[in-house]
Design a protein around this motif. Structure first.
Motif, mmCIF file in Angstrom:
data_model
loop_
_atom_site.group_PDB
_atom_site.id
_atom_site.type_symbol
_atom_site.label_atom_id
_atom_site.label_comp_id
_atom_site.label_asym_id
_atom_site.label_seq_id
_atom_site.Cartn_x
_atom_site.Cartn_y
_atom_site.Cartn_z
ATOM 1 N N LYS A 30 10.016 -2.795 2.255
ATOM 2 C CA LYS A 30 9.583 -1.773 1.300
ATOM 3 C C LYS A 30 9.684 -2.307 -0.123
ATOM 4 C CE LYS A 30 10.597 2.938 -0.092
ATOM 5 N NZ LYS A 30 11.496 4.111 0.118
ATOM 6 N N ARG A 31 10.776 -2.934 -0.390
ATOM 7 C CA ARG A 31 10.969 -3.508 -1.712
ATOM 8 C C ARG A 31 9.951 -4.590 -1.987
ATOM 9 N NH1 ARG A 31 12.078 -2.955 -6.853
ATOM 10 N NH2 ARG A 31 13.049 -4.809 -7.774
ATOM 11 N N GLU A 41 6.649 -3.038 -2.790
ATOM 12 C CA GLU A 41 6.609 -2.503 -4.154
ATOM 13 C C GLU A 41 6.406 -3.616 -5.188
ATOM 14 O OE1 GLU A 41 10.318 -0.481 -4.361
ATOM 15 O OE2 GLU A 41 9.621 1.279 -3.248
ATOM 16 N N ALA A 75 2.892 -4.828 -5.039
ATOM 17 C CA ALA A 75 1.988 -3.881 -5.704
ATOM 18 C C ALA A 75 2.070 -4.037 -7.220
ATOM 19 C CB ALA A 75 2.334 -2.462 -5.263
ATOM 20 N N LYS A 76 3.271 -4.266 -7.664
ATOM 21 C CA LYS A 76 3.436 -4.452 -9.117
ATOM 22 C C LYS A 76 2.744 -5.717 -9.598
ATOM 23 C CE LYS A 76 7.126 -4.846 -12.517
ATOM 24 N NZ LYS A 76 8.609 -4.930 -12.701
ATOM 25 N N ALA A 87 0.693 -5.894 0.491
ATOM 26 C CA ALA A 87 1.593 -4.802 0.116
ATOM 27 C C ALA A 87 1.438 -3.620 1.048
ATOM 28 C CB ALA A 87 1.328 -4.388 -1.338
ATOM 29 N N SER A 99 4.243 -2.204 3.515
ATOM 30 C CA SER A 99 4.672 -0.798 3.487
ATOM 31 C C SER A 99 4.638 -0.206 4.879
ATOM 32 C CB SER A 99 3.773 0.022 2.557
ATOM 33 O OG SER A 99 3.916 -0.420 1.234
#
Lengths: 336, 527
Positions: B280-281, B284, B287-288, B341, B345
């Motif tokens: 999950k991290r 994220e 995605a960033k 990503a 997820s």
């Protein structure tokens, strides 16, 4: 006069007379003897049941005075024999003496001893030797004395009241159990209470001591004895007396736990006889013509305490005959 | 000579009084017997009803009859036999009357002299006794002397017994107040079922999920037989095992991705997150990065045939690797990052769902196994292997993670005590290593296991290798080629390790399913 020919009214009369005489004697004796009412009744019961009494008590509590008073009340001949270690049988029963007549002829004549009385007080009988004791006991049993091949009957009523000093046991000759069994009752005289002491001192330390009247005679006593013998005993009641006697035997099926543990030998049949005869006197005092189990229980301790021989366990645990007999009376039930 | 005692009136009075007392005593004894019998009956009823109150079900009526009959027999023995064997006689009545009236054995003595033959011509003393006893007997009232009454404690005892009986008679059974829970039955509560269904919904639509849903449905139904439950339990165990294996395979993929990204500038943190297993991290962070890269267009053109949402993890990794091997810059495209990503997820959700399902299943499984062991067809060796599916931080070499007591898991339920016999259907579970004789193998004859493994290895190589590329490792011209080779070397090392791994030491996670299917599909051994 035979009891068989008496009418019903005469029976009732005899019962009433018996009770009345008994009460008179008891009251008269009580004027001199303080307390000990149960023992007075016990002594009179023995007298009327043709038995003899063994008195146990410390010196100075009135044993001699009691017997003497009784003799005075009943107008009976009284003699006192002080047993000592050097007392000989002839000192009791008498002996033959040589008597010279006026013409110089010498004959043997039997001189009666102190036992030839109606009421005999054998004081501290355990101090005399066995031989002397046997002379007394034989006379008690046979109601006669044999000396020099001749039998001399004793006067009737003949009543022996023997005493034993429980304190001074040194130099004494304890009566064997077989000899003790000849006594009808064994009574224990206790020390008077404070009230009794006051009464004793009041009566004996004044200028005038009370004097008893002679209320009965020899014939009355004999008649009372006959009346007592006539009381009826039903077999179921007699069975109860037998059960109590057998309960003192450790090997009997009727023996209690205490008997098995503390008794070495039980009572002889004389114990059952004493129970029945004493119960008869009790029944007459209650105005009945028959005895009941309660009459038997009332005299069980006096009649049996000197007839059972205790073992070492009883001595070690300080269990006396009274405790064992009380347990027997409580546990032995009347048969249904 | 005195005439014999006539005294007829006195005799009659005495006899009449004694007979009256006898009757009263006998009636009293009968009353006592009836009271005792009533007490015993009440006791029997109380016992019977107490059992009902405790157990919720009453013993059969025959048991009550037997109990009452036994108690009545006891009462008869206690009271009836004495009544018959030892009836009250006149002597007993005389004694009882003397005692109650305090007559000092007067009636007993009179009765005896009445019966004694030796007293026939007796004296006046007996006459006086008889006359007195006659008067006493005439004055006696047997009804007053022997009142009809029960023993003093009996009325209270009977009243207490009646009260106790009334209490237990009208009381609700104890069983009705307690929740009925029987081991082996459906101990899955509604709440637990609901929770399991929700958690399973988060899992991807796989065969394992469908199996698990079916098994839960069977286990949750109240009308399933013990065998059906056993089968459902085995099915659920198998599904859970597959779910765990998929989760472990995903974690391994994360590890590989972590290794790939570890050398890429700007993706170090993502690689660390992936190394921790925190998909999950990592998602994220990707995605960033993707958002940051949108401002800087990259020269990489996305492959239109590869939609971000339809790629598997392997495909996403491969696409990412290809892009990083571009000679122009080697940076993954935004689309690849977005795809990665999204995939990460999903993987994170799947892993979380797998953990939750695994934990929930542990709570549900225990009572089911308890009931399964208690059923006649319970497996003697029904201890399915526990995979550590709940670990959120798998070790880097999780592919070679040893398993307790063997690495093979045969799902085969063995009927307890039935030895080796043909299985008609269902599944069986048991320990792979044990002292019991091996069970007949199910399934059809298939290819040898080694062949299947080699095929998988070769297939993997073929999938990884582009058809138009020559296997010329002497020429390392393009970075793409070098990246591919690097990945191939990683895969080769992995395959080499897998190939070297013996069945006793461990089988790769990826190959376990193959091995399992292989054994499942093998036909039964020919005797």
């Amino acid at each position: 006069m035979s009891a068989v020919t008496l009418s019903e009214n005469q029976v009732e009369h005899r019962i009433d007379q018996f009770r009345k005489n008994f009460d008179i004697v008891r009251e008269e004796v009580s004027r001199i003897i303080v307390g000990n009412q149960d023992n007075i009744v016990g002594i009179m019961t023995c007298l009327l049941a043709r038995g003899h009494v063994l008195l146990e008590g410390i010196p100075g509590i009135g044993k001699t005075k009691l017997v003497q008073t009784l003799a005075d009340v009943l107008h009976l001949k009284f003699s006192r024999i002080q047993f000592t270690p050097d007392l000989m049988p002839g000192d009791i029963i008498g002996g033959a003496i040589v008597r010279e007549s006026e013409n110089g002829k010498k004959t043997l004549e039997f001189q009666r001893g102190p036992i030839f009385a109606n009421l005999v007080l054998a004081d501290e009988v355990n101090r005399a030797t066995s031989k002397t004791q046997s002379a007394l006991l034989e006379a008690m049993q046979e109601n006669s004395v044999s000396v020099g091949g001749q039998t001399h009957p004793l006067a009737q009523p003949f009543f022996v009241l023997a005493t034993m000093n429980p304190l001074e046991m040194e130099g004494t000759y304890p009566l064997p159990e077989a000899q003790l069994d000849r006594f009808f009752f064994k009574l224990k005289l206790g020390f008077p209470s404070d009230e009794g002491m006051h009464e004793i001192l009041d009566r004996t330390t004044r200028q005038q001591e009370p004097v008893v009247d002679r209320v009965l005679g020899q014939g009355d006593v004999l008649e009372m004895r006959e009346t007592a013998r006539a009381v009826l005993v039903a077999r179921p009641i007699q069975q109860y007396a037998i059960d109590l006697t057998l309960a003192t035997h450790p090997d009997s099926d009727r023996a209690t736990a205490m008997t098995r543990r503390f008794v070495r030998f039980g009572s002889s049949p004389r114990g059952a006889q004493a129970l029945i005869l004493a119960a008869k006197v009790n029944a007459l005092l209650a105005g009945r013509v028959h005895i009941s189990c309660a009459d038997i229980r009332a005299n069980a301790l006096n009649a049996l305490r000197h007839r059972i021989l205790l073992n070492f366990d009883a001595e070690a645990e300080r269990v006396d005959a009274d405790a064992i007999l009380a347990d027997i009376v409580e546990r032995v039930a009347e048969r249904k | 000579m005195q005439s014999p005692i006539s005294l007829s009136s006195e005799r009659q009075a005495i006899e009449r009084a004694l007979q009256g007392v006898v009757r009263r005593l006998q009636i009293n004894r009968v009353l006592q017997f009836l009271a005792l019998l009533a007490g015993l009956i009440l006791l029997g009823l109380f016992t019977w009803r107490l059992l009902f109150w405790l157990a919720g079900t009453a013993p059969p009526a025959s048991a009550l009859i037997i109990l009452l009959a036994t108690l009545a027999g006891i009462a008869l023995l206690l009271f009836g036999a004495p009544l018959l064997r030892f009836p009250f006689d006149e002597r007993g009545a005389a004694r009882e009357a003397d005692h109650r009236a305090r007559l000092n054995d007067e009636l007993v003595s009179a009765w005896w002299f009445m019966r004694d033959n030796r007293s026939a011509g007796a004296n006046e003393w007996i006459t006086v006794l008889m006359q007195r006893a006659g008067r006493t007997a005439g004055a006696l009232r047997p009804d007053h002397l022997v009142p009809l009454r029960l023993p003093r404690a009996m009325p209270g005892v009977l009243a207490a017994a009646v009260l106790a009986l009334a209490v237990v008679w009208f009381a609700r059974p104890l069983e009705a107040e307690l929740p009925t829970t029987t081991p082996g039955e459906a101990s899955i509560g509604e709440a637990q079922m609901r929770t399991m269904r929700e958690l399973i919904g988060a899992l991807p639509q796989t065969e394992a999920r469908r199996k698990l849903e079916f098994a839960l449905q069977r286990l949750g139904s109240g009308d399933a037989s013990a065998e059906e439950r056993q089968h459902a339990l085995a099915l659920a165990q198998d599904a859970m095992e597959q779910i765990r294996m998929d989760a472990t395979a995903s974690r391994e993929g994360l590890q590989r991705l972590s290794q790939i990204m570890a050398g890429q500038r700007g993706l170090e943190e993502v690689a660390e997150a992936l190394a921790r297993g925190d998909a999950k991290r990592a998602a994220e962070m990707l995605a960033k990065i993707q958002a940051e890269n949108q401002a800087v267009p990259s020269g990489n053109t996305p492959d239109p045939s590869e939609a971000p949402g339809s790629q598997s993890l392997e495909q996403a990794i491969q696409a990412l690797t290809d892009q990083m091997a571009e000679p122009q810059g080697g940076r993954p495209s935004n689309e690849s990052l977005e795809a990665m990503a999204e995939r990460l997820s999903e993987i994170a959700k799947q892993l979380a769902a797998s953990n939750y399902v695994n934990e929930a299943w542990k709570l549900v499984k225990a009572p089911q196994l308890q009931g399964a062991r208690g059923s006649p067809t319970a497996a003697g060796r029904s201890e399915p292997q526990e995979l550590d599916g709940g670990a959120t931080n798998p070790t880097p070499d999780a592919s070679n993670k040893p398993m307790d007591e063997g690495t093979l898991s045969r799902s085969a339920a063995i009927a307890q005590g039935q030895g080796t016999e043909e299985q008609k259907g269902g599944t069986r579970m048991g320990k792979a290593i044990g002292t019991a004789p091996s069970d007949p193998i199910l399934g059809n004859e298939g290819e040898r296991l080694e062949a299947l493994l080699k095929q998988q290895a070769l297939r993997g190589q073929e999938d990884e290798q582009p058809q138009d590329e020559e296997q010329d490792w002497f020429y390392t011209g393009s970075q793409k080629r070098s990246a591919r080779r690097e990945w191939q070397s990683v895969a080769a090392r992995e395959e080499y390790a897998e190939a070297q791994a013996s069945p006793a030491e461990g089988v790769s996670i990826r190959h376990r399913r193959i091995v399992k299917d292989y054994f499942m599909n093998r036909p039964e051994a020919v005797k």
